[in-house]
Design a protein around this motif. Structure first.
Motif, PDB file in Angstrom:
ATOM      1  N   UNK A  61       0.858  -1.188   0.000  1.00  0.00           N
ATOM      2  CA  UNK A  61       0.000   0.000   0.000  1.00  0.00           C
ATOM      3  C   UNK A  61       0.888   1.229   0.000  1.00  0.00           C
ATOM      4  N   UNK A  62       0.442   2.255  -0.718  1.00  0.00           N
ATOM      5  CA  UNK A  62       1.222   3.481  -0.844  1.00  0.00           C
ATOM      6  C   UNK A  62       0.243   4.619  -1.091  1.00  0.00           C
ATOM      7  N   UNK A  63       0.246   5.614  -0.232  1.00  0.00           N
ATOM      8  CA  UNK A  63      -0.632   6.764  -0.412  1.00  0.00           C
ATOM      9  C   UNK A  63      -0.542   7.700   0.774  1.00  0.00           C
ATOM     10  N   UNK A  64      -1.358   8.720   0.750  1.00  0.00           N
ATOM     11  CA  UNK A  64      -1.404   9.618   1.905  1.00  0.00           C
ATOM     12  C   UNK A  64      -2.086   8.887   3.050  1.00  0.00           C
ATOM     13  N   UNK A  65      -1.855   9.297   4.291  1.00  0.00           N
ATOM     14  CA  UNK A  65      -2.576   8.665   5.399  1.00  0.00           C
ATOM     15  C   UNK A  65      -4.098   8.715   5.210  1.00  0.00           C
ATOM     16  N   UNK A  66      -4.619   9.806   4.666  1.00  0.00           N
ATOM     17  CA  UNK A  66      -6.066   9.922   4.429  1.00  0.00           C
ATOM     18  C   UNK A  66      -6.524   8.874   3.411  1.00  0.00           C
ATOM     19  N   UNK A  67      -5.763   8.722   2.322  1.00  0.00           N
ATOM     20  CA  UNK A  67      -6.118   7.722   1.302  1.00  0.00           C
ATOM     21  C   UNK A  67      -6.114   6.317   1.883  1.00  0.00           C
ATOM     22  N   UNK A  68      -5.102   6.007   2.679  1.00  0.00           N
ATOM     23  CA  UNK A  68      -5.021   4.669   3.247  1.00  0.00           C
ATOM     24  C   UNK A  68      -6.125   4.438   4.283  1.00  0.00           C
ATOM     25  N   UNK A  69      -6.418   5.443   5.118  1.00  0.00           N
ATOM     26  CA  UNK A  69      -7.500   5.300   6.111  1.00  0.00           C
ATOM     27  C   UNK A  69      -8.836   5.039   5.438  1.00  0.00           C
TER      28      UNK A  69
END
Length: 170
Positions: A61-69
């Motif tokens: 997984x790779x993304x901003x914390x908001x995207x991952x949440x």
């Protein structure tokens, strides 16, 4: 250095020390790439603009914390507590388009606390569910005592992604 790796930078620090180290990391991040590898996911959320989750020695997984949440099962879940004539409310909430589950969390008589979880295709993306829940509560003349929308949690995403079996090599 252009890249600074700080392994578990706040491990063992008290809350005031964590605050100072996090501020220092944010200031340095304006000038260089700061990588804080950590198992403390709140740390990543506090200081990172991008998060990478590794499992089985691969980036999963790779993304901003908001995207991952937003990938969390709980993301977008609306929790509310109301008072008034709550008869039929659970059925009305289940009828909202895109609802996966409505769960009674407590209450009795004219008080009800419940959660409304969106289907996976609506997690963390669609404020419409919260608006629909609010509309139904208002139309029924209920008093809203609590209303929250879950942003999702990185630990939930991490557990979901990293507990899957490792892919087999071809």
């Amino acid at each position: 250095p252009e890249v600074l790796i700080l392994d578990e930078p706040t491990d063992g620090l008290d809350p005031n020390q964590k605050h100072e180290v996090r501020n220092l990391i944010r200031r340095m991040a304006g000038e260089k790439c700061v990588v804080p590898p950590t198992h403390i996911l709140e740390e990543g959320e506090a200081v990172c603009t991008r998060a990478v989750i590794l499992a089985h020695r691969k980036v999963v997984a790779d993304g901003t914390p908001v995207e991952l949440r937003s990938r969390a099962r709980s993301s977008g879940t609306v929790t509310g507590a109301v008072t008034g004539k709550t008869e039929g409310l659970m059925d009305a909430l289940r009828a909202i388009d895109g609802v996966a589950e409505v769960e009674r969390l407590g209450g009795n008589g004219e008080a009800l606390r419940c959660s409304v979880r969106p289907a996976s295709n609506r997690r963390g993306k669609d404020p419409e569910m919260a608006h629909e829940v609010g509309r139904i509560v208002r139309e029924r003349g209920l008093t809203l005592d609590e209303f929250t929308v879950e942003p999702g949690r990185l630990d939930e995403v991490f557990r979901d992604i990293t507990t899957k079996p490792a892919p087999t090599e071809a």
